[in-house]
Design a protein around this motif. Structure first.
Motif, PDB file in Angstrom:
ATOM      1  N   ASP A 166      -2.941  11.684  -1.737  1.00 14.75           N
ATOM      2  CA  ASP A 166      -3.490  11.740  -0.616  1.00 14.75           C
ATOM      3  C   ASP A 166      -4.089  10.860   0.370  1.00 14.75           C
ATOM      4  OD1 ASP A 166      -2.657  14.304  -0.815  1.00 14.75           O
ATOM      5  OD2 ASP A 166      -4.490  15.095  -2.181  1.00 14.75           O
ATOM      6  N   LEU A 167      -4.321   9.558  -0.591  1.00 12.17           N
ATOM      7  CA  LEU A 167      -5.284   8.255   0.113  1.00 12.17           C
ATOM      8  C   LEU A 167      -4.743   7.634   1.040  1.00 12.17           C
ATOM      9  CD1 LEU A 167      -7.895   6.324  -0.518  1.00 12.17           C
ATOM     10  CD2 LEU A 167      -6.085   5.048  -1.607  1.00 12.17           C
ATOM     11  N   ILE A 168      -3.536   7.765   1.100  1.00 13.62           N
ATOM     12  CA  ILE A 168      -2.994   7.319   2.487  1.00 13.62           C
ATOM     13  C   ILE A 168      -3.045   8.699   3.802  1.00 13.62           C
ATOM     14  CG2 ILE A 168      -0.030   6.666   4.087  1.00 13.62           C
ATOM     15  CD1 ILE A 168      -1.070   4.974   2.078  1.00 13.62           C
ATOM     16  N   VAL A 169      -3.017   9.336   3.719  1.00 12.20           N
ATOM     17  CA  VAL A 169      -3.345  10.684   4.152  1.00 12.20           C
ATOM     18  C   VAL A 169      -4.510  10.576   5.131  1.00 12.20           C
ATOM     19  CG1 VAL A 169      -3.321  13.031   4.673  1.00 12.20           C
ATOM     20  CG2 VAL A 169      -1.873  12.072   3.729  1.00 12.20           C
ATOM     21  N   PHE A 170      -5.402  10.229   3.955  1.00  9.63           N
ATOM     22  CA  PHE A 170      -7.207  10.581   4.008  1.00  9.63           C
ATOM     23  C   PHE A 170      -7.314   9.396   4.958  1.00  9.63           C
ATOM     24  CE2 PHE A 170      -8.222  12.454  -0.365  1.00  9.63           C
ATOM     25  CZ  PHE A 170      -7.670  13.990   0.751  1.00  9.63           C
ATOM     26  N   TYR A 171      -6.825   8.101   4.838  1.00 10.50           N
ATOM     27  CA  TYR A 171      -7.131   6.723   5.592  1.00 10.50           C
ATOM     28  C   TYR A 171      -6.779   6.861   7.244  1.00 10.50           C
ATOM     29  CZ  TYR A 171      -8.792   2.475   2.771  1.00 10.50           C
ATOM     30  OH  TYR A 171      -9.404   2.389   1.350  1.00 10.50           O
ATOM     31  N   ARG A 172      -5.439   7.715   7.170  1.00  9.38           N
ATOM     32  CA  ARG A 172      -4.977   7.786   8.690  1.00  9.38           C
ATOM     33  C   ARG A 172      -5.452   8.649   9.539  1.00  9.38           C
ATOM     34  NH1 ARG A 172       0.185  11.999   8.390  1.00  9.38           N
ATOM     35  NH2 ARG A 172      -2.306  12.401   8.372  1.00  9.38           N
ATOM     36  N   ASP A 173      -6.208  10.391   8.571  1.00 11.16           N
ATOM     37  CA  ASP A 173      -7.356  11.163   9.473  1.00 11.16           C
ATOM     38  C   ASP A 173      -8.082  10.421   9.971  1.00 11.16           C
ATOM     39  OD1 ASP A 173      -5.186  12.054   9.598  1.00 11.16           O
ATOM     40  OD2 ASP A 173      -6.460  13.459   7.546  1.00 11.16           O
ATOM     41  N   LEU A 174      -8.771   9.058   9.123  1.00  6.24           N
ATOM     42  CA  LEU A 174     -10.307   8.442   9.475  1.00  6.24           C
ATOM     43  C   LEU A 174     -10.010   7.703  10.207  1.00  6.24           C
ATOM     44  CD1 LEU A 174     -13.329   7.992   8.519  1.00  6.24           C
ATOM     45  CD2 LEU A 174     -12.230   5.812   6.884  1.00  6.24           C
ATOM     46  N   ILE A 175      -8.531   7.095  10.725  1.00 10.56           N
ATOM     47  CA  ILE A 175      -8.774   6.463  11.159  1.00 10.56           C
ATOM     48  C   ILE A 175      -8.256   7.179  13.342  1.00 10.56           C
ATOM     49  CG2 ILE A 175      -7.368   3.708  12.900  1.00 10.56           C
ATOM     50  CD1 ILE A 175      -7.061   3.303   9.950  1.00 10.56           C
ATOM     51  N   VAL A 176      -7.562   8.111  12.944  1.00  3.71           N
ATOM     52  CA  VAL A 176      -7.468   9.246  13.687  1.00  3.71           C
ATOM     53  C   VAL A 176      -8.671   9.639  14.688  1.00  3.71           C
ATOM     54  CG1 VAL A 176      -6.040  11.004  14.952  1.00  3.71           C
ATOM     55  CG2 VAL A 176      -4.814   9.269  13.408  1.00  3.71           C
ATOM     56  N   LYS A 177      -9.150   9.699  13.575  1.00  6.40           N
ATOM     57  CA  LYS A 177     -10.523  10.346  13.997  1.00  6.40           C
ATOM     58  C   LYS A 177     -11.975   9.609  14.598  1.00  6.40           C
ATOM     59  CE  LYS A 177     -11.701  14.289  11.130  1.00  6.40           C
ATOM     60  NZ  LYS A 177     -12.252  15.229  10.215  1.00  6.40           N
ATOM     61  N   ALA A 178     -11.312   8.029  14.134  1.00  4.95           N
ATOM     62  CA  ALA A 178     -12.453   6.959  14.835  1.00  4.95           C
ATOM     63  C   ALA A 178     -11.480   7.098  16.590  1.00  4.95           C
ATOM     64  CB  ALA A 178     -11.992   5.752  14.023  1.00  4.95           C
ATOM     65  N   VAL A 223       1.210  -2.046  -0.834  1.00  6.63           N
ATOM     66  CA  VAL A 223       0.057   0.131   0.286  1.00  6.63           C
ATOM     67  C   VAL A 223       0.695   1.465   0.314  1.00  6.63           C
ATOM     68  CG1 VAL A 223      -2.103   1.239   2.195  1.00  6.63           C
ATOM     69  CG2 VAL A 223      -2.167  -0.789   1.113  1.00  6.63           C
ATOM     70  N   ARG A 224       1.722   1.192   0.635  1.00  6.54           N
ATOM     71  CA  ARG A 224       2.320   2.507   0.763  1.00  6.54           C
ATOM     72  C   ARG A 224       3.136   2.874  -0.643  1.00  6.54           C
ATOM     73  NH1 ARG A 224       6.331   3.688   6.396  1.00  6.54           N
ATOM     74  NH2 ARG A 224       4.111   3.696   7.814  1.00  6.54           N
TER      75      ARG A 224
END
Length: 762
Positions: A272-284, A264-265
């Protein structure tokens, strides 16, 4: 670190409430005896019994705690009586405490809380060393110690029954916080600056913590199941039960998001897909933490953290990849991010459902059917009297531990009587506090004890010289006592600081103006630490000797989990699509979502039990591995293989979790096709790898060719399923399952390779 949140967590937690309960229960007898009877010695003796019993007062089921505190009080009373009778003669005392120490140290063979009972009874023995008793006085002293232990037992039982709901909330909140930390560890994989190896190490540690807190919460929640009242389920108990079930399922959803992170990396590192995934999990994770705080503070959750922007952004990126036929050019990477997205989307829906349950909506029904089968998830503690006799040999780690403690006590008692400015009981006490069955924990405790004692002594001296008000010093002593017991389970160094402070303040209040005692305690602590670290090198039973059985347990539990998922998956129907949340609806996901709603998997107790067992086995091996890494390098065996085995078993567990809901749709009971055969061969190969791993058999020479053949068959199956006329939903399920099968094949093969190399004592 958000200090305000951490402070709120602590002061509402089971740790602080427990520390307050212990401080009141221990100090109340001493205060009453001093005020009412003007007898500080009697108060000190009763508090000694209470101090012993409070050691066992840790988070867990009240039924077991009560029995263990009673056992601790009775055994401690007998130990104090035997020691008291021997005090008039130094030689008799020495000949009494050494064998008694051996017996009291050997009871750790029973596991669970018995190490705490062992320490508590040794403590009750040690505090009688410095006095000289007549037989009658020894009997009276032991009786008062027993009275103190029984007082604390019934005090703690009363408070725990009175606050039963509160204790349940605290245990559940702790589990939610640990799950949130696990989510943050997952999010780190999507940070391109983070080292993957470090991410894996952190993930394993967070997984161990999450499993431990879940086990504690499970033991409390499942012993207090919702009951019918006037034809309706108790709303409060139902909400707690539902939240616990949801938290376990949420943890599993994120466990199932495990994917090929290097792939994936490498594929999406510049997007930006990686950043969106990271932010989504952090918010969760932050949203889940807010739910945990709401449980802890007994209130409705505040406004949820919106993840709509991240969901839409990822949705757009996936649609963009689809329009560019990314699934054809980068099939593996595309399947990985798509499957992960669906599970995270399901997780956000589950978090929203947890909010509704906590707010009082939907508490008329339980998330999991209440059934007698739930009792199989509870811990059972049995004590066999014959077990202690079977451990009377050098092959037993507990026997070696008992020998080490006995020698340390004998040497400490001798030095305490020989050297000036020392107290035998404090030296002995320091040694038994530090000496643990494992070398690694003893080494940790030794450094923490020295540092904590020195800081505590310095703080006490500063406080005594600057504060002359007795009420202020008493308040500081009580606050130190509360903090000492509050921090004991998760910050031992800080706990020792406050322990030293409250003990020295107590001695100062009993004998004002004498500063000599502070220096003596510091000297005694250093001597006791030196004895403990020297004794830890005697008859060592290094951690690797205990890990063979743990490795076997992990392999067996993983195989059984895979078998349970394969079996139950064949009966799974296509899951219902959860209702969209207005503007937050995700059309792509709604097409074939892996729903977190109730289904056959959720109510299949053997599957859930197998899932629980594999997590516990993994946590046990992970903890043992962490302890081994603290030991001398000469005694660290198969480190690369064990580390890889931990990573791969966690990865395989995640892949099994992700594959289980898909197996039913692809390998159902309908007439079989060539595609079904390909999947069955792939799943059978995974099972074979796990079975051979248990047997310690290495892969055959042509295993790579076999794996390539299965991979080709899976690819052909996917190509055939995507031809015109095939069902789009079935094609998607086959594609996702083929991806999971390839990952399971790779992980199970690596597990087999590692297991064939690892040769540890059984």
């Amino acid at each position: 670190m958000r200090y305000s949140v951490e402070i709120r967590k602590f002061f509402y937690s089971q740790y602080f409430f427990g520390g307050l309960r212990i401080a009141i229960g221990v100090s109340l007898p001493a205060v009453l005896c001093l005020i009412v009877f003007h007898n500080q010695e009697l108060g000190f003796t009763i508090s000694t019994g209470a101090l012993g019993a409070c050691v066992v007062d840790m988070p867990g089921p009240l039924k077991y705690k009560y029995n263990e505190m009673i056992a601790c009080s009775v055994i401690g009373c007998l130990a104090a009586l035997a020691t008291g009778l021997a005090t008039p003669n130094v030689l008799a005392l020495w000949l009494t405490i050494v064998p008694l120490t051996f017996v009291l140290s050997l009871i750790v063979v029973y596991g669970n809380r018995w190490p705490q009972i062992s320490f508590a009874t040794l403590f009750m023995m040690v505090v009688t060393l410095e006095d000289k008793f007549t037989p009658l006085h020894a009997l009276v002293n032991a009786a008062w110690i027993l009275a103190g232990g029984l007082w604390y037992t019934y005090w703690a039982t009363f408070v725990s029954r009175w606050q039963a709901r509160r204790i349940e909330q605290q245990a559940l909140a702790e589990s939610l916080f640990a799950c949130a930390d696990y989510l943050l560890a997952r999010a780190a994989f999507y940070d391109l600056d983070a080292d993957l190896d470090e991410c894996y190490r952190n993930l394993v540690a967070k997984q161990i913590t999450a499993v431990g807190t879940q086990e504690t919460a499970r033991d409390i929640v499942l012993r207090n199941l919702p009951k019918l009242r006037r034809g309706k389920l108790d709303p409060g108990r139902t909400a707690m039960f539902n939240l616990f079930i949801n938290s376990v399922d949420l943890h599993e959803l994120f466990v199932g998001t495990h994917t090929d992170y290097p792939l994936v990396r490498n594929t999406f590192g510049g997007s930006d897909l990686i950043v969106f995934y990271r932010d989504l999990i952090v918010k969760a994770a932050f949203d889940l933490e807010e739910i945990g705080l709401a449980v802890l503070e007994n209130r409705a959750p505040h406004q949820r953290i919106s993840v709509k922007a991240e969901l839409r952004a990822i949705e757009y990126e996936i649609e963009l990849m689809r329009s560019k036929h990314f699934e054809d050019t980068h099939a593996e990477a595309y399947a990985a991010v798509l499957t992960t997205f669906r599970r995270i989307w399901s997780a956000t829906r589950l978090i929203e459902r947890m909010r509704r349950n906590l707010s009082g909506a939907g508490t008329q029904h339980t998330e999991l059917k209440l059934d007698r089968a739930l009792t199989r998830f509870l811990q059972r503690r049995q004590v066999s009297p014959l077990l202690i006799f079977s451990n009377l040999n050098m092959r037993s780690p507990s026997f070696r531990h008992a020998l080490r403690v006995s020698i340390a006590v004998a040497v400490g008692f001798w030095l305490g009587r020989l050297l000036p400015l020392t107290n035998a009981y404090w030296i002995v006490m320091t040694s038994i506090i530090i000496l643990k069955p494992g070398y690694s924990l003893t080494k940790q405790r030794n450094a923490q004890r020295i540092v904590g004692t020195m800081i505590g002594c310095a703080a006490s001296v500063a406080l005594i010289f600057t504060v002359k008000s007795t009420p202020v010093l008493i308040a500081a002593m009580f606050a130190s006592m509360v903090m000492s017991y509050s921090l004991l389970l998760f910050n031992y160094t800080a706990s020792v600081v406050f322990t030293s402070s409250y003990v020295l303040l107590m001695f100062h209040l009993l004998a004002p103006g004498s500063m000599r005692i502070i220096g003596e305690r510091a000297i005694d602590t250093v001597i006791g630490c030196m004895i403990a670290i020297a004794a830890s090198r005697l008859f060592p039973y290094w951690e690797y000797r205990l890990m063979g059985k743990l490795v076997a347990n992990v392999l067996s539990a993983t195989r059984k989990y895979f078998e349970a998922a394969w079996r139950v998956g064949r009966g799974v129907r296509a899951p219902a699509v959860p209702e969209a949340d207005g503007a937050a609806a995700v059309p792509l996901v709604a097409a074939a979502i892996e729903s977190a709603n109730a289904g056959p998997l959720d109510n299949d107790y053997p599957y859930r039990l197998a899932r629980k067992n594999v997590h516990i086995a993994f946590a046990n091996l992970g903890q043992a591995f962490q302890r081994m890494m603290i030991e001398p390098k000469a005694h660290q065996h198969f480190v690369p293989e064990l580390n890889d085995l931990l990573v791969q078993t966690h990865a395989l567990g995640a892949q099994i979790t992700a594959a289980a809901p898909l197996i039913g749709g692809a390998c159902g009971t309908e007439p079989q096709s060539q595609h079904d055969d390909a999947l069955r061969r792939a799943l059978a190969a995974v099972l074979e790898h796990l079975e051979k791993a248990e047997a310690g058999e290495p892969p055959p020479a042509d295993q790579l060719d076999r794996t390539k053949q299965i991979t080709r068959e899976l690819d052909e199956m996917v190509v055939a399923a995507e031809r015109p006329g095939s069902g789009a939903e079935r094609a998607h399920d086959l594609k996702a399952l083929a991806h999971q099968c390839k990952q399971m094949l790779a992980s199970s093969l690596l597990i087999r390779k590692d297991a064939s190399v690892i040769r540890l004592p059984a």
